[in-house]
Design a protein around this motif. Structure first.
Motif, PDB file in Angstrom:
ATOM      1  N   MET A 279       4.107   0.946  10.422  1.00 30.23           N
ATOM      2  CA  MET A 279       5.434   0.752  11.021  1.00 30.23           C
ATOM      3  C   MET A 279       5.905  -0.700  10.858  1.00 30.23           C
ATOM      4  SD  MET A 279       6.385   3.711  11.955  1.00 30.23           S
ATOM      5  CE  MET A 279       7.863   3.259  12.838  1.00 30.23           C
ATOM      6  N   LYS A 280       4.977  -1.635  10.862  1.00 24.62           N
ATOM      7  CA  LYS A 280       5.333  -3.047  10.787  1.00 24.62           C
ATOM      8  C   LYS A 280       5.649  -3.501   9.357  1.00 24.62           C
ATOM      9  CE  LYS A 280       3.622  -7.581  12.186  1.00 24.62           C
ATOM     10  NZ  LYS A 280       2.552  -8.305  12.858  1.00 24.62           N
ATOM     11  N   TYR A 281       4.893  -2.999   8.362  1.00 27.50           N
ATOM     12  CA  TYR A 281       4.983  -3.548   7.016  1.00 27.50           C
ATOM     13  C   TYR A 281       5.606  -2.638   5.958  1.00 27.50           C
ATOM     14  CZ  TYR A 281       2.008  -7.254   8.775  1.00 27.50           C
ATOM     15  OH  TYR A 281       1.507  -8.295   9.493  1.00 27.50           O
ATOM     16  N   PHE A 282       5.683  -1.341   6.185  1.00 27.94           N
ATOM     17  CA  PHE A 282       6.224  -0.433   5.176  1.00 27.94           C
ATOM     18  C   PHE A 282       7.704  -0.190   5.435  1.00 27.94           C
ATOM     19  CE2 PHE A 282       2.481   2.106   3.241  1.00 27.94           C
ATOM     20  CZ  PHE A 282       1.706   0.968   3.184  1.00 27.94           C
ATOM     21  N   HIS A 283       8.519  -0.302   4.379  1.00 23.81           N
ATOM     22  CA  HIS A 283       9.958  -0.104   4.495  1.00 23.81           C
ATOM     23  C   HIS A 283      10.473   0.662   3.281  1.00 23.81           C
ATOM     24  CE1 HIS A 283       9.957  -2.875   7.849  1.00 23.81           C
ATOM     25  NE2 HIS A 283       9.261  -3.707   7.118  1.00 23.81           N
ATOM     26  N   LYS A 284      11.627   1.263   3.450  1.00 21.33           N
ATOM     27  CA  LYS A 284      12.256   2.022   2.368  1.00 21.33           C
ATOM     28  C   LYS A 284      12.304   1.185   1.091  1.00 21.33           C
ATOM     29  CE  LYS A 284      16.552   4.263   1.026  1.00 21.33           C
ATOM     30  NZ  LYS A 284      17.880   4.675   1.460  1.00 21.33           N
ATOM     31  N   GLY A 285      11.897   1.810  -0.027  1.00 22.00           N
ATOM     32  CA  GLY A 285      11.936   1.149  -1.321  1.00 22.00           C
ATOM     33  C   GLY A 285      10.692   0.372  -1.688  1.00 22.00           C
ATOM     34  N   ASP A 286       9.825   0.064  -0.724  1.00 19.53           N
ATOM     35  CA  ASP A 286       8.604  -0.691  -1.023  1.00 19.53           C
ATOM     36  C   ASP A 286       7.712   0.096  -1.974  1.00 19.53           C
ATOM     37  OD1 ASP A 286       9.277  -2.787   0.646  1.00 19.53           O
ATOM     38  OD2 ASP A 286       8.044  -2.087   2.324  1.00 19.53           O
ATOM     39  N   ASN A 287       7.087  -0.618  -2.904  1.00 24.89           N
ATOM     40  CA  ASN A 287       6.109  -0.002  -3.789  1.00 24.89           C
ATOM     41  C   ASN A 287       4.769  -0.076  -3.078  1.00 24.89           C
ATOM     42  OD1 ASN A 287       3.960  -0.066  -5.995  1.00 24.89           O
ATOM     43  ND2 ASN A 287       5.788   0.635  -7.060  1.00 24.89           N
ATOM     44  N   VAL A 288       4.121   1.082  -2.927  1.00 24.37           N
ATOM     45  CA  VAL A 288       2.858   1.144  -2.197  1.00 24.37           C
ATOM     46  C   VAL A 288       1.836   1.973  -2.959  1.00 24.37           C
ATOM     47  CG1 VAL A 288       3.919   0.877   0.071  1.00 24.37           C
ATOM     48  CG2 VAL A 288       3.561   3.160  -0.856  1.00 24.37           C
ATOM     49  N   ALA A 289       0.586   1.779  -2.615  1.00 24.35           N
ATOM     50  CA  ALA A 289      -0.505   2.630  -3.084  1.00 24.35           C
ATOM     51  C   ALA A 289      -1.225   3.135  -1.847  1.00 24.35           C
ATOM     52  CB  ALA A 289      -1.454   1.853  -3.977  1.00 24.35           C
ATOM     53  N   VAL A 290      -1.404   4.440  -1.759  1.00 23.28           N
ATOM     54  CA  VAL A 290      -2.084   5.052  -0.624  1.00 23.28           C
ATOM     55  C   VAL A 290      -3.107   6.057  -1.131  1.00 23.28           C
ATOM     56  CG1 VAL A 290      -0.183   4.727   1.009  1.00 23.28           C
ATOM     57  CG2 VAL A 290      -0.276   6.808  -0.348  1.00 23.28           C
ATOM     58  N   SER A 291      -4.159   6.252  -0.355  1.00 24.68           N
ATOM     59  CA  SER A 291      -5.150   7.265  -0.720  1.00 24.68           C
ATOM     60  C   SER A 291      -5.632   7.957   0.542  1.00 24.68           C
ATOM     61  CB  SER A 291      -6.324   6.645  -1.478  1.00 24.68           C
ATOM     62  OG  SER A 291      -6.997   5.716  -0.666  1.00 24.68           O
ATOM     63  N   GLY A 292      -6.087   9.181   0.354  1.00 17.80           N
ATOM     64  CA  GLY A 292      -6.582   9.949   1.485  1.00 17.80           C
ATOM     65  C   GLY A 292      -6.838  11.386   1.107  1.00 17.80           C
ATOM     66  N   GLN A 293      -7.005  12.208   2.119  1.00 13.65           N
ATOM     67  CA  GLN A 293      -7.268  13.630   1.921  1.00 13.65           C
ATOM     68  C   GLN A 293      -5.941  14.365   1.811  1.00 13.65           C
ATOM     69  OE1 GLN A 293      -9.780  15.301   4.919  1.00 13.65           O
ATOM     70  NE2 GLN A 293      -9.892  17.277   3.917  1.00 13.65           N
ATOM     71  N   TRP A 294      -5.813  15.228   0.806  1.00 15.75           N
ATOM     72  CA  TRP A 294      -4.552  15.911   0.555  1.00 15.75           C
ATOM     73  C   TRP A 294      -4.651  17.400   0.832  1.00 15.75           C
ATOM     74  CZ3 TRP A 294      -4.018  19.674  -3.275  1.00 15.75           C
ATOM     75  CH2 TRP A 294      -5.051  19.766  -4.203  1.00 15.75           C
TER      76      TRP A 294
ATOM     77  N   PHE B 186      -4.679   2.106   2.336  1.00 16.45           N
ATOM     78  CA  PHE B 186      -3.396   1.759   1.734  1.00 16.45           C
ATOM     79  C   PHE B 186      -3.377   0.291   1.378  1.00 16.45           C
ATOM     80  CE2 PHE B 186      -3.055   1.748   6.357  1.00 16.45           C
ATOM     81  CZ  PHE B 186      -2.623   0.462   6.623  1.00 16.45           C
ATOM     82  N   ASP B 187      -2.534  -0.042   0.418  1.00 20.09           N
ATOM     83  CA  ASP B 187      -2.267  -1.433   0.058  1.00 20.09           C
ATOM     84  C   ASP B 187      -0.904  -1.789   0.611  1.00 20.09           C
ATOM     85  OD1 ASP B 187      -4.599  -1.982  -1.330  1.00 20.09           O
ATOM     86  OD2 ASP B 187      -3.795  -1.236  -3.214  1.00 20.09           O
ATOM     87  N   LEU B 188      -0.834  -2.946   1.237  1.00 17.66           N
ATOM     88  CA  LEU B 188       0.442  -3.390   1.777  1.00 17.66           C
ATOM     89  C   LEU B 188       1.396  -3.717   0.642  1.00 17.66           C
ATOM     90  CD1 LEU B 188      -0.803  -5.665   4.669  1.00 17.66           C
ATOM     91  CD2 LEU B 188       0.151  -3.377   4.833  1.00 17.66           C
ATOM     92  N   PRO B 189       2.695  -3.476   0.835  1.00 17.05           N
ATOM     93  CA  PRO B 189       3.664  -3.764  -0.226  1.00 17.05           C
ATOM     94  C   PRO B 189       3.738  -5.256  -0.508  1.00 17.05           C
ATOM     95  CG  PRO B 189       4.776  -3.134   1.806  1.00 17.05           C
ATOM     96  CD  PRO B 189       3.304  -2.945   2.031  1.00 17.05           C
TER      97      PRO B 189
END
Length: 138
Positions: free
Chosen positions: A60-75, A98-101
């Motif tokens: 909630m603090k660091y992710f915003h619309k348009g940010d490029n991110v990498a996330v991993s987890g169980q799908w 996750f990696d911060l943008p």
């Protein structure tokens, strides 16, 4: 365990909800397809992501619309039928990591000035280091 890692852009600002005593942050990531279609256009796959607990605060603090991110987890894949009777599918990712943008360069440089005054030699550890060949011992 079914895990995946994706990289893409956040579709809109994350939202938060309460599930029992745990906070959950929800957001979507647009992932560009690797191959163009017949018209030469690259499609986009949307992945719904959820993050639980203290990590939700970070999202909630660091992710915003348009940010490029990498996330991993169980799908998982959710399936339902829409009002027209057509089957619908959605890939959902329960994010573990996750990696911060990346912040804009001008924002990084103003933070570097503040951090370098603190005397912390690792304050700029995420940024490139300017080293000349003359300063290398080999």
């Amino acid at each position: 365990m079914r895990t995946m890692t994706i990289s893409g852009n956040i579709g809109k600002d994350p939202t938060t909800r309460q599930v029992g005593s745990s906070q959950v942050a929800d957001f979507t990531v647009a992932v560009r397809q690797n191959r163009p279609d017949r018209n030469g256009d690259y499609g986009v796959d949307w992945v719904r992501c959820s993050v639980f607990g203290k990590r939700a605060d970070t999202i909630m603090k660091y992710f915003h619309k348009g940010d490029n991110v990498a996330v991993s987890g169980q799908w998982s894949v959710n399936q339902w039928t829409n009002q027209q009777g057509e089957p619908q599918f959605a890939v959902e990712l329960n994010v573990n990591d996750f990696d911060l943008p990346q912040r804009p360069r001008q924002q990084r440089s103003s933070n570097q000035n503040n951090q370098s005054e603190s005397g912390d030699p690792f304050a700029n550890s995420g940024d490139p280091i300017d080293i000349s060949d003359d300063s290398l011992p080999f």
